[in-house]
Design a protein around this motif. Sequence first.
Motif, PDB file in Angstrom:
ATOM      1  N   ASP A   1      38.959  55.598  45.314  1.00  0.00           N
ATOM      2  CA  ASP A   1      38.680  54.588  44.290  1.00  0.00           C
ATOM      3  C   ASP A   1      37.998  53.351  44.855  1.00  0.00           C
ATOM      4  OD1 ASP A   1      40.733  53.672  45.812  1.00  0.00           O
ATOM      5  OD2 ASP A   1      42.012  53.039  44.128  1.00  0.00           O
TER       6      ASP A   1
ATOM      7  N   PRO B   1      38.027  49.862  38.698  1.00  0.00           N
ATOM      8  CA  PRO B   1      39.007  50.122  37.624  1.00  0.00           C
ATOM      9  C   PRO B   1      39.106  48.916  36.689  1.00  0.00           C
ATOM     10  CG  PRO B   1      39.889  50.732  39.764  1.00  0.00           C
ATOM     11  CD  PRO B   1      38.644  49.972  40.025  1.00  0.00           C
ATOM     12  N   PRO B   2      39.338  49.117  35.391  1.00  0.00           N
ATOM     13  CA  PRO B   2      39.294  50.420  34.710  1.00  0.00           C
ATOM     14  C   PRO B   2      37.833  50.886  34.559  1.00  0.00           C
ATOM     15  CG  PRO B   2      39.607  48.659  33.119  1.00  0.00           C
ATOM     16  CD  PRO B   2      39.635  48.016  34.470  1.00  0.00           C
ATOM     17  N   VAL B   3      37.557  52.152  34.964  1.00  0.00           N
ATOM     18  CA  VAL B   3      36.203  52.682  34.897  1.00  0.00           C
ATOM     19  C   VAL B   3      35.751  52.810  33.452  1.00  0.00           C
ATOM     20  CG1 VAL B   3      36.394  53.882  37.102  1.00  0.00           C
ATOM     21  CG2 VAL B   3      37.063  55.051  34.987  1.00  0.00           C
TER      22      VAL B   3
ATOM     23  N   ASP C   1      39.295  42.552  42.774  1.00  0.00           N
ATOM     24  CA  ASP C   1      38.066  43.277  42.433  1.00  0.00           C
ATOM     25  C   ASP C   1      36.996  42.331  41.903  1.00  0.00           C
ATOM     26  OD1 ASP C   1      39.183  45.649  43.194  1.00  0.00           O
ATOM     27  OD2 ASP C   1      39.884  46.173  41.174  1.00  0.00           O
TER      28      ASP C   1
END
Length: 362
Positions: free
Chosen positions: A59, A99-101, A111
């Motif tokens: 991920d 995430p969230p993709v 992130d």
Amino acid sequence: MIRAQTPNLAASASDNLPKVNATRRGISFQSPWATYAFAGLVTAATLGLRLALGAWFGDRPVLVLFFIPILLSAYFGGLGPGIFATLLAAVGTDYFLVPPVHSLTMARLSDGVQWLIFSVAGGLVGVLSEALRRARRHDAELFAQLNLAHVKLQESEVRFRAILEHSGDSISLIDANNRILYVSPSVTAVEGYLPEELIGRNGLENTHPDDLPLVDEIVRKLVAQPGQPVPVLWRRRHKLGHWLWLEGVATNLLHEPAVAAIVTNYRDVTARKQIDLALRESEALFSEAFRFSPDCVLISRVSDRTVIRANDALCRLWGKAPDDVVGKPGADFSNWVKEEERVAFVRKVTETGECLNQETTL
């Protein structure tokens, strides 16, 4: 130059593809929109590669991988395509990898910070790549200018060498110590020497002894008037031993670092001087023959009989000194007894240029 294009499988499809020129120096695009298309293609290809290798990276978005399309886009397209690739990479990684993709939101603050740092760094990479691209283009232009200047310099040297080798005039460069630094190839035709036989020798070595004071005076003028041309006329010995009359112009360029010499452009005028000397001797002989001839000789204008020159015999006949008759009408000293004889004489001289053996009474 080679033009790389997609094979013409479908004419309509190939017409819409960006055309690039592949050269030895890199890739150049024919239109501005092609650079943006290139940025989109390489960014999409990188994103596709990252998604294909998802099993290896898990991920982790591996944002550093996307600096490759940013760098290529900015380098080949400029700042605009570089920023465009940065935006596509930022949006693509956020949507497909963070995430969230399949969403443009981020679940974790880390992130978001990582994505922000990537966007800023991508922009800086684009700016630096653009600077590199401009520097490369400037270097290429400078190289082209230098190459053109070099070609022009070579052409100028060829022309100058041809002029020196085929000119009837000779050129010499002499330093402040009268040492010959250079003589043009035409010196062989003038003085009989090869250039290498004269270079390094004293410039006064073959000068006529009677002309050495004149040459010293010329040198003093050159020293006193740097940059000003000074006419020169002197004699030098030919390699075969006879004397030459040389005439030209000398210029003191000792103050010019690129020259640092006295430059003399000269030619052989021996034939002209010999003709002048022969003419002076002929004039002297004529003057002696005219003056001391036992016959009366007169030179006068036909129109008004003004005396131009009268020899000693005629002046004795008139009872006058030569200076007393020159410039005055001949009628003041003698007249034709018969006017018709004078008119006939004048007419014949005017029409034919001469009148021989005419007897008259004065």
